[in-house]
Write a protein that holds these residues in place. Structure first.
Motif, short mmCIF file in Angstrom:
data_model
loop_
_atom_site.label_atom_id
_atom_site.label_comp_id
_atom_site.label_asym_id
_atom_site.label_seq_id
_atom_site.Cartn_x
_atom_site.Cartn_y
_atom_site.Cartn_z
N LEU A 1 88.62 46.07 28.41
CA LEU A 1 88.28 46.49 27.05
C LEU A 1 87.50 47.79 27.06
O LEU A 1 86.88 48.16 28.07
CB LEU A 1 87.49 45.37 26.37
N CYS B 1 93.65 39.21 21.47
CA CYS B 1 92.80 40.32 21.06
C CYS B 1 91.36 39.82 20.91
O CYS B 1 91.13 38.68 20.51
CB CYS B 1 93.30 40.92 19.75
N ARG C 1 93.20 47.40 16.90
CA ARG C 1 92.95 47.83 18.28
C ARG C 1 94.29 48.08 18.95
O ARG C 1 95.25 47.37 18.68
CB ARG C 1 92.20 46.76 19.06
N TYR D 1 96.44 48.75 22.69
CA TYR D 1 96.42 48.42 24.11
C TYR D 1 97.65 49.02 24.79
O TYR D 1 98.67 49.25 24.15
CB TYR D 1 96.50 46.90 24.32
N GLU E 1 92.64 48.35 26.81
CA GLU E 1 92.41 48.74 25.42
C GLU E 1 92.21 50.25 25.39
O GLU E 1 91.37 50.78 26.12
CB GLU E 1 91.19 48.03 24.86
N THR F 1 91.30 52.29 18.66
CA THR F 1 91.43 51.58 17.40
C THR F 1 91.94 52.57 16.37
O THR F 1 91.37 53.65 16.21
CB THR F 1 90.08 51.01 16.94
#
Length: 90
Positions: A12, A31, A61, A63, A80, A83
């Motif tokens: 993340l 998520c 978000r 990925y 990740e 966003t």
């Protein structure tokens, strides 16, 4: 013959690590926003510019599913990458 499944790392943006599962060049993970349904994606190219981003429909978000060694190869990990603003790409 059953497909081999393996646990993969989900890295993340805040540096924390979660887990997902992969088989072949496909991966599934939850998520961090708490969405109940898993996100699904396939590995892209090593430079991350393939356009194969996976976006959570709830929190936006995004990925990338990173391949292991070659473009579109077995899944190495999920990362990740950002966003998007709400409403973007809708």
């Amino acid at each position: 013959m059953p497909q081999k499944q393996k646990i993969v790392q989900v890295k993340l943006k805040d540096g924390s690590i979660s887990k997902g599962i992969a088989t072949g060049n496909n991966a599934a993970w939850l998520c961090v926003c708490g969405r109940m349904e898993p996100l699904l994606g396939k590995s892209g190219v090593l430079d991350g510019g393939s356009g194969l981003h996976v976006q959570c429909p709830d929190c936006k978000r995004t990925y990338l599913v990173m391949p292991d060694g070659n473009d579109l190869a077995l899944v190495l990990k999920v990362v990740e990458v950002g966003t998007s603003q709400k409403g973007e790409n809708e």
